[in-house]
Design a protein around this motif. Structure first.
Motif, short mmCIF file in Angstrom:
data_model
loop_
_atom_site.label_atom_id
_atom_site.label_comp_id
_atom_site.label_asym_id
_atom_site.label_seq_id
_atom_site.Cartn_x
_atom_site.Cartn_y
_atom_site.Cartn_z
N GLU A 15 0.84 -1.20 0.00
CA GLU A 15 0.00 0.00 0.00
C GLU A 15 0.87 1.25 0.00
OE1 GLU A 15 -2.43 0.64 3.44
OE2 GLU A 15 -3.11 2.58 2.68
N TYR A 16 1.83 1.29 0.89
CA TYR A 16 2.74 2.43 0.95
C TYR A 16 3.53 2.57 -0.35
CZ TYR A 16 2.24 3.98 5.80
OH TYR A 16 1.78 4.53 6.98
N ALA B 27 1.30 4.04 -2.91
CA ALA B 27 1.10 5.45 -2.61
C ALA B 27 2.31 6.27 -3.04
CB ALA B 27 0.83 5.64 -1.12
N ALA B 28 3.48 5.77 -2.72
CA ALA B 28 4.70 6.49 -3.07
C ALA B 28 4.84 6.61 -4.58
CB ALA B 28 5.91 5.80 -2.47
N GLY C 177 2.42 9.10 -5.77
CA GLY C 177 2.85 10.43 -5.35
C GLY C 177 3.91 10.98 -6.27
N ILE C 178 4.87 10.13 -6.59
CA ILE C 178 5.92 10.54 -7.54
C ILE C 178 5.29 10.93 -8.86
CG2 ILE C 178 7.89 9.73 -8.89
CD1 ILE C 178 8.62 7.93 -6.51
N GLU D 225 3.26 14.41 -8.57
CA GLU D 225 4.06 15.62 -8.39
C GLU D 225 4.99 15.85 -9.58
OE1 GLU D 225 3.83 18.62 -5.59
OE2 GLU D 225 2.88 16.65 -5.54
N PHE E 283 -13.39 23.20 1.77
CA PHE E 283 -13.23 24.63 1.59
C PHE E 283 -14.34 25.24 0.73
CE2 PHE E 283 -11.65 28.18 -0.94
CZ PHE E 283 -11.31 29.06 0.06
N ASP E 284 -14.65 24.59 -0.37
CA ASP E 284 -15.61 25.16 -1.32
C ASP E 284 -16.96 25.36 -0.68
OD1 ASP E 284 -13.42 24.14 -2.50
OD2 ASP E 284 -14.46 22.90 -3.96
N ARG F 181 -3.09 20.16 -1.28
CA ARG F 181 -3.05 20.93 -2.51
C ARG F 181 -3.20 22.42 -2.32
NH1 ARG F 181 -0.40 18.84 -6.58
NH2 ARG F 181 -0.61 16.61 -6.37
N PHE G 58 9.13 24.55 -1.14
CA PHE G 58 9.66 23.71 -2.21
C PHE G 58 11.10 24.12 -2.54
CE2 PHE G 58 10.65 22.55 -6.52
CZ PHE G 58 10.05 21.32 -6.71
N ILE H 140 8.65 15.21 -2.44
CA ILE H 140 7.44 15.81 -1.89
C ILE H 140 6.21 14.98 -2.25
CG2 ILE H 140 5.89 17.79 -2.12
CD1 ILE H 140 8.34 19.59 -2.15
N GLY H 141 6.20 14.48 -3.46
CA GLY H 141 5.09 13.62 -3.87
C GLY H 141 4.97 12.41 -2.96
N ILE H 142 6.10 11.81 -2.67
CA ILE H 142 6.11 10.67 -1.75
C ILE H 142 5.57 11.09 -0.40
CG2 ILE H 142 7.59 9.08 -0.46
CD1 ILE H 142 9.47 9.07 -2.88
N ARG I 20 3.58 13.57 0.40
CA ARG I 20 2.16 13.87 0.38
C ARG I 20 1.31 12.61 0.39
NH1 ARG I 20 1.92 18.97 -3.71
NH2 ARG I 20 1.63 20.55 -2.11
N GLU I 21 1.58 11.78 -0.60
CA GLU I 21 0.72 10.62 -0.78
C GLU I 21 0.86 9.64 0.39
OE1 GLU I 21 -2.26 9.83 -3.53
OE2 GLU I 21 -0.74 11.39 -3.59
N LEU I 22 2.09 9.42 0.78
CA LEU I 22 2.33 8.53 1.90
C LEU I 22 1.69 9.09 3.16
CD1 LEU I 22 3.87 5.93 1.57
CD2 LEU I 22 5.83 6.98 2.70
N ASP J 17 -0.99 10.93 3.41
CA ASP J 17 -2.42 10.67 3.38
C ASP J 17 -2.73 9.27 3.90
OD1 ASP J 17 -2.90 13.12 2.37
OD2 ASP J 17 -3.60 12.47 0.40
N HIS J 18 -1.98 8.31 3.39
CA HIS J 18 -2.26 6.93 3.79
C HIS J 18 -1.88 6.67 5.23
CE1 HIS J 18 -3.53 5.08 -0.06
NE2 HIS J 18 -2.94 6.15 -0.55
N MET J 19 -0.82 7.30 5.66
CA MET J 19 -0.41 7.17 7.05
C MET J 19 -1.53 7.61 7.98
SD MET J 19 2.58 9.24 9.07
CE MET J 19 1.55 10.71 9.22
N ARG K 168 -4.31 5.12 8.82
CA ARG K 168 -4.05 3.91 9.62
C ARG K 168 -4.17 4.19 11.11
NH1 ARG K 168 1.02 0.72 6.74
NH2 ARG K 168 0.13 0.68 4.63
#
Lengths: 209, 209
Positions: free
Chosen positions: A161-162, A165-166, A169-170, A173, B38-39, B129, B139, B168-170, B172-174, B176-178, B181
């Motif tokens: 899963e991770y 996700a990674a 994510g790559i 971005e 937000f919207d 985002r 960044f 950064i992509g890693i 962000r996405e990681l 979210d999943h973290m 859990r």
DNA sequence: ATCGACGCTTACGCGAACGTCAATTTCACG
DNA sequence: CGTGAAATTGACGTTCGCGTAAGCGTCGAT
């Protein structure tokens, strides 16, 4: 007895314009979403980009949300076959990764062709942060692919899963940044992502001394 | 000659409530943004979560956008010192990466404590985002850090922009999943991200045979 | 204790976007 | 053609959130 009306085939003029109108609305929505963003967009903004009247919109969609969903689903529907081809063709872990990134970045470029050629600065790109069932399905699909292809390659993934996700994510971005560059370098981005995912920084960087 | 009024110090009752009100609005906004997004949020929604009146909102912010910006900036302002500590302490490329991911995931957990403990399902998480100048600054900061720390480690990065984006992509996405859990495994996520970024899949997966 | 300034409140008018619907046009079929 | 069904039009009333400002209470300096 109820007489069942014989209706014109799916290529009658009625059906044609209906399909055309639907497509017109979707195309217009893409435009407007890209130009001013989803939040700022109104139903009227969308319909104004077509030659239809305001009321007609509601014959096709209940709201702009529904339009957005349709666009997202359509994108997913177009992307998934590509992913499947990748899955079928890939002969190794590396090949799968490479091809998958290539497919995604190519797809991304194609989807944003208009936005790119118009050269609009800081344009909000379609597809950012969608959280639909379709997207989850793609996530799961990729995850299963990774597990499958890793097993074949005799690699054990500690946390698929991770990893998924990674990898995504790559893709996300990197994809954003790729689209900012002129010319858009799909090949390079795909190669970069692949190398990074497979070998990490170690793979990207050659020790100079 | 203009007489300059001697004003109460920053701890007068006036100033106190002013600060308190501002904080109340920000806190309320966090809540509402997290709950309905937000919207969908209106200025009234925010103010309703406080014991203030509608008009008072405009004494503090011009719009919900400005509130959001303030929240984002505050987040950035809180995060950047952490990043700086990481930068100063890190003795190697690996240490920097490790510590940076640790800092980010810890930060993410802290920022979303309420959302996590309330256990609300599929809650839209704050911070997703954003595209503010602050974010671009972060960044660039990370990018320069990477270049710096890579040079020290005698590693040459072929494309630091892409690498930063990927890192950064890693995150962000990681991240979210973290957050999905239970319990939230900051350590594990940081270790995972670090290993992946440094060594890629090769580092994550031990060949079983 | 007084008084001016500051800030909160409440109610109001405005404008934008919505969704509907009666009138009208277009199409399919005999 | 003629007729009815289907689809489109565009004007309309409604709803909703916004921002303002007059009125009022509270704080702080003298």
């Amino acid at each position: 007895m109820t007489s069942i009306a014989k209706v014109s085939g799916p290529d009658g003029k009625r059906a044609q314009t209906k399909a055309a109108n639907r497509q017109a609305i979707l195309a217009a929505a893409r435009q407007v979403f890209a130009r001013i963003g989803f939040d700022a967009t109104t139903v009227r903004d969308i319909i104004r980009e077509t030659d239809l009247a305001a009321g007609t919109f509601y014959n096709y969609f209940r709201s702009k949300e529904e339009v957005f969903e349709a666009i997202a689903n359509e994108s997913a529907r177009r992307f998934r076959p590509m992913l499947q081809m990748v899955r079928e063709k890939a002969q190794s872990f590396e090949e799968y990764i490479q091809a998958a990134y290539g497919a995604y970045f190519t797809f991304l470029q194609t989807e944003n062709e208009d936005a790119i050629s118009s050269g609009a600065p800081h344009m909000a790109l379609i597809g950012v942060r969608v959280d639909t069932p379709e997207m989850h399905a793609i996530f799961d699909e990729i995850r299963m692919d990774l597990e499958q292809v890793a097993q074949t390659a005799n690699i054990s993934l500690e946390d698929s899963e991770y990893l998924t996700a990674a990898a995504i994510g790559i893709a996300r971005e990197l994809g954003d940044h790729m689209l900012q560059r002129r010319p858009v370098d799909v090949e390079n981005a795909a190669r970069f992502a692949t190398t990074l995912l497979l070998d990490g920084v170690t793979g990207l960087a050659r020790q100079p001394n």
